[in-house]
Design an enzyme around this catalytic site. Structure first.
Site: not given
Length: 575
Positions: A108, A385, A403-405, A456-457, A477-478
């Site tokens: 992360r 993501t 991810t890069i958000n 993070s999720s 999916g955030g």
């Protein structure tokens, strides 16, 4: 034995063998069902077809799941630039079949050492989302390259130079623009064209759009990948690539320094684990909230007859939603980087705590979210993501989510590198009690601190049965990642679905706040009416997640791949 395949109607990319042994034919009998792709030796399931084929080719050439996992990560940086990355970070669950050990690789992003708690507040002391999402301040120190090197060092059989060759070739020779890529570049025009270096890569010289079938060449990215192949992580975290990243971030008012880049470290952590109906659930620990809350929700649901109540029945959805709400309330209070805060992991994942949660759940009526508070325990992200799953011939497994958000991160490419920069700093709580971009509430545990990793999720997860890998899954999916992965597990274990059926089934989501039970299309009006009569505020919204999963068949040992048709480029590839 070489076989041919045919697509089953209604399930793009879900494949079934035409010619099969009698045993295999029995497994796949019943053409009214949606069938997964299958392979005898190794399987890669990813959100982008070319990257999935890169992983498959690595396995076929004798590499293991970990070699393939690293190769896919770098390939996705080229073929799925809105989420695949060098300039971001993520989590990888790895299972070593020889030792039986499962570990969680945390790569992360980290806050720069000059970060401070109030860096995203305006002059009035209120959270300023522009600062945390679209400026250089939004960028955390990227971890992907360091994480991939750790995986190779500890588990791989190939060198960094070897696994990077496919990605380098794709970047230098160009990729064929798909409809999916063309659409995403058109939709994100404003964000990307804000940055000249980004516009020069992702749009034509006259500013027009790439069309499906065009070739997109990323020469700067190829050069950056080649430096990593030649020098290892030093080719990214020191020298000209690092300097270009620092210059770009600082020019956009960010705080990353060369010392921040050189000081980045990936971490190997013990996973969080629990049990559900005889299966072992092994998932990502903090700074992911996913593993803890997947296990917490499963513990809560375990004493209800979910299979008997039926898939997506009003009763099942009601119970899932009530368990979800309570988990997300706990997330707001207790979850953060475990190197900075004490996360009550044992308490949150205990069966006793789940029993206490059930006492507060009414089977007939939804509890208003305003009445739900984080549990009284002992002290103690983006749609864009992407996830992929791999199982090799020996039973080694990789579940990777990174991810890069936001889609294309902040939109900024560090000039001369081809590297899109993340805006993951928005995943910190800019101000305790204020929602982030995904409506998630954060508290002091997730406040900004120097060197800290944002919560993070992301929830890469491996399900074990009798000590062997049974299921490998995960999703983008955030805030909906946790509930998407949860439902994949429930669909397979409780509802006896194969991995393809489990993947395409309609999904639901509740995250405590806002007070909305989100559902995909596909539920009957009668089911919705019953849920509303119980007090749920139901809204039909766009699709959730892009789960890429593998189930290992008990009897045959076949690797069954389920690629999520919610994304048109998803693919399962095996041999």
């Amino acid at each position: 034995m070489k076989r041919s395949f045919a697509a089953v109607t209604g399930a793009a990319l879900a494949l079934v063998p035409i010619a099969a042994t009698a045993q295999e034919a029995a497994i796949y009998s019943g053409m009214d069902r949606i069938h997964p792709a299958w392979a005898e030796n190794g399987m890669v399931v990813a959100q982008e077809e070319v990257a999935a084929e890169v992983g498959r080719d690595i396995l076929q050439a004798g590499g293991n799941a970990f070699d393939a996992g690293v190769a896919v990560a770098f390939a996705l940086a080229v073929t799925l630039p809105r989420a695949g990355n060098l300039g971001g970070g993520g989590f990888m669950m790895v299972h070593d079949a020889e030792t039986g050990e499962t570990k969680a690789i945390d790569y992360r992003e980290m806050a720069p050492m000059s970060a401070d708690r109030d860096m995203f507040l305006d002059e009035a002391g209120e959270a300023d989302s522009e600062k945390s999402r679209y400026t250089g301040l939004a960028t955390g120190v990227p971890g992907t390259v360091a994480g991939m090197q750790m995986v190779l060092d500890q588990y791989g059989t190939m060198t960094m130079a070897e696994v990077l060759q496919p990605a380098i070739a794709l970047a230098r020779d160009g990729i064929t623009v798909t409809a999916d890529l063309a659409d995403s570049l058109m939709a994100l025009e404003d964000r990307l064209k804000k940055w000249p270096a980004s516009a020069a890569i992702f749009y034509k010289e006259d500013g027009s759009f790439y069309q499906p079938g065009d070739t997109l060449v990323q020469s700067d990215l190829a050069d950056t990948l080649q430096r990593i192949a030649d020098q290892g992580p030093d080719g990214f975290y020191t020298g000209e690539t690092a300097q270009a990243i620092v210059d770009a971030v600082q020019a956009a008012d960010g705080r990353i320094t060369m010392d921040d880049m050189a000081g980045y470290r990936a971490i190997s952590r013990d996973p969080v684990s629990g049990t559900y109906r005889g299966y072992d659930i092994v998932s990502m620990p903090p700074p992911s909230s996913g593993g803890i809350h997947i296990i917490q929700i499963l513990n809560t649901l375990e004493e209800y007859p979910i299979g008997y109540l039926g898939h997506n029945s009003a009763e099942t959805i009601h119970l899932m939603a009530e368990a979800m709400k309570r988990a997300y309330a706990d997330r707001s209070e207790y979850l953060g980087d475990p190197d900075f805060v004490d996360v009550p992991q044992a308490e949150l994942t205990s069966k006793d705590y789940a029993a206490d949660i059930r006492k507060g759940i009414s089977t007939g009526r939804a509890t208003p979210s305003e009445q739900i508070k984080p549990g009284d325990l002992a002290p103690y992200e983006s749609d864009q993501t992407t996830h992929y799953s791999i199982v090799d011939r020996d039973g080694n497994a990789v579940a990777n989510t990174y991810t890069i958000n936001f889609s294309y991160g902040s939109g900024m490419v560090a000039d001369g590198t081809g590297v899109l920069m993340n805006n993951e700093m928005d995943d910190f709580a800019a101000k305790p009690g204020v929602m982030n971009a995904y409506g998630l509430i954060g508290g002091d545990a997730n406040a900004v601190e120097p060197g800290k990793r944002p919560l993070s999720s992301m929830s890469p997860t491996i399900v074990m049965k009798d000590g062997e890998v049974y299921m490998v899954t995960g999703s983008p999916g955030g805030s909906r990642i946790i509930t998407t992965v949860l439902q994949l597990i429930l669909n397979v274990i409780d509802h006896d679905m194969n991995v393809a059926e489990a993947t395409v089934a309609p999904r639901i989501h509740h995250q405590w706040l806002p007070e909305v039970l989100r559902i995909e299309e596909g539920l009957s009006p009668d089911t919705i009416a019953i849920l509303e009569s119980k007090g749920h505020v139901v809204e039909v919204m766009e699709t959730m997640g892009s789960a890429q999963s593998i189930v290992v068949e008990d009897e045959s040992g076949l690797r069954l791949g389920g690629a999520d048709t919610r994304q048109t480029s998803s693919a399962a590839r095996g041999y």
